[in-house]
Scaffold this motif. Sequence first.
Motif, mmCIF file in Angstrom:
data_model
loop_
_atom_site.group_PDB
_atom_site.id
_atom_site.type_symbol
_atom_site.label_atom_id
_atom_site.label_comp_id
_atom_site.label_asym_id
_atom_site.label_seq_id
_atom_site.Cartn_x
_atom_site.Cartn_y
_atom_site.Cartn_z
ATOM 1 N N TRP A 279 0.846 -1.185 0.000
ATOM 2 C CA TRP A 279 0.000 0.000 0.000
ATOM 3 C C TRP A 279 0.887 1.242 0.000
ATOM 4 C CZ3 TRP A 279 -0.003 -3.242 4.407
ATOM 5 C CH2 TRP A 279 0.749 -2.760 5.491
ATOM 6 N N TYR A 280 0.277 2.380 -0.163
ATOM 7 C CA TYR A 280 0.969 3.671 -0.046
ATOM 8 C C TYR A 280 0.262 4.464 1.039
ATOM 9 C CZ TYR A 280 2.336 8.483 -0.967
ATOM 10 O OH TYR A 280 2.783 9.774 -0.822
ATOM 11 N N GLU A 281 1.026 4.975 1.998
ATOM 12 C CA GLU A 281 0.443 5.769 3.071
ATOM 13 C C GLU A 281 0.551 7.247 2.721
ATOM 14 O OE1 GLU A 281 1.327 6.481 7.775
ATOM 15 O OE2 GLU A 281 1.229 4.387 7.070
ATOM 16 N N ASN A 282 -0.587 7.900 2.563
ATOM 17 C CA ASN A 282 -0.573 9.310 2.168
ATOM 18 C C ASN A 282 -0.291 10.223 3.369
ATOM 19 O OD1 ASN A 282 -3.003 9.630 3.607
ATOM 20 N ND2 ASN A 282 -4.265 9.294 1.777
ATOM 21 N N GLY A 285 -2.035 9.839 6.580
ATOM 22 C CA GLY A 285 -1.866 8.573 7.287
ATOM 23 C C GLY A 285 -2.812 7.483 6.825
ATOM 24 N N GLU A 286 -3.483 7.711 5.707
ATOM 25 C CA GLU A 286 -4.412 6.712 5.178
ATOM 26 C C GLU A 286 -3.693 5.798 4.181
ATOM 27 O OE1 GLU A 286 -6.982 9.533 3.408
ATOM 28 O OE2 GLU A 286 -8.329 9.663 5.148
ATOM 29 N N LYS A 287 -4.095 4.545 4.161
ATOM 30 C CA LYS A 287 -3.509 3.581 3.230
ATOM 31 C C LYS A 287 -4.246 3.625 1.895
ATOM 32 C CE LYS A 287 -1.938 0.312 6.769
ATOM 33 N NZ LYS A 287 -2.063 -1.066 7.318
ATOM 34 N N GLU A 288 -3.475 3.777 0.838
ATOM 35 C CA GLU A 288 -4.030 3.715 -0.512
ATOM 36 C C GLU A 288 -3.481 2.458 -1.184
ATOM 37 O OE1 GLU A 288 -3.309 7.269 -2.676
ATOM 38 O OE2 GLU A 288 -4.032 8.597 -1.079
ATOM 39 N N PRO A 312 5.133 -1.704 2.550
ATOM 40 C CA PRO A 312 4.466 -0.616 1.811
ATOM 41 C C PRO A 312 5.419 0.058 0.822
ATOM 42 C CG PRO A 312 5.023 0.094 4.021
ATOM 43 C CD PRO A 312 5.388 -1.369 3.953
#
Length: 351
Positions: A279-282, A285-288, A312
């Motif tokens: 995932w990617y953490e924006n 702090g949310e996971k995309e 990640p």
Amino acid sequence: MLNEQQVRDLLGELQDPFLHKLLAETKGVTNVSIKAEKEHVSVRIAIAKTNTPEQMQLQMKIVEVLKENGAASVGIRFEELPQEVLQEFRGQATEAEAQDILSPLSNVQFISIASGKGGVGKSTVSVNMAVALSRLGKKVGLIDADIYGFSVPDMMGITEMPVVKDDRIYPVERLGVKVISMGFFVENNAPIVWRGPMLGKVLDQFFRDVDWGDLDYLLLDLPPGTGDVALDIHQMLPASKEIVVTTPHPTAAFVAARAGAMALQTNHDILGVIENMAWYENKAGEKEFVFGQGGGPKLADELRTKLLGQIPLGQPDWTEEDFAPSIYAAEHPIGKIYLQIAQGIVDSLAK
């Protein structure tokens, strides 16, 4: 003039250049035809691989032996051994060769890192796992066995070259890891265009001629997929644990299953699966989930193994003074994940 049995006896004493077995053992002399009036001998020879420099050397030896024993002219046709015969003798040959090649490494735990396809971050996982194990106080070596796509020296910021002394190769040590790679022996990032047998000899050298010293773990960054080089390594190692790397995408996981299946078919144990680019953490702090979800757990279930961890997307921090563009620092959030995975592997192998 030679008769058929004499021809078979003479050629039966020659070796298959790849299996290192006598042609009499492999039943490699498949046909003999003699024209006594012309003192001509025609033979058909079955060997492990055709159209190679080794075949040419064997051809010259066959002509030499038959002419020394009365033939005026010789005709030769080569063919490949049947697959079932090849598998039987290749297994015997590689097992004996492995015992000789790997005897100095008899107490080392081999860990192969594989993937079904390129682009999933297998080499990034390999170098960071090696460094993480070193940070845990282990003595670690790393073989960049991706002969065509070597990348480990650049990833680890290695600028030195191995030292060759008294016919021994001394690996480069960086961040506590001893490293050997095809990249050290190729000028100006030139492409590798060698055939399979020549690559096999390079791998032999990485085991036989490199002075690894005292190691706890020797990691191998395998080529992606299930091609000749990956198969040769699996057959060369008498016992190895394997980590399979995938991304969350279902297709990547589906392809990665083939690499895991190869390990099982060659009697190697799968340590587990690492899902990279999970995932990617924006900034909030949310996971995309850029590449989807579920690929790692699904692959682990399919291979009946465990999910070792999920890595990640991220970017390592580095400086010009300590340049290692793919290595995460021990205190980096992703570096901590690698340390957790490495500790889990150490604990698992200690049982």
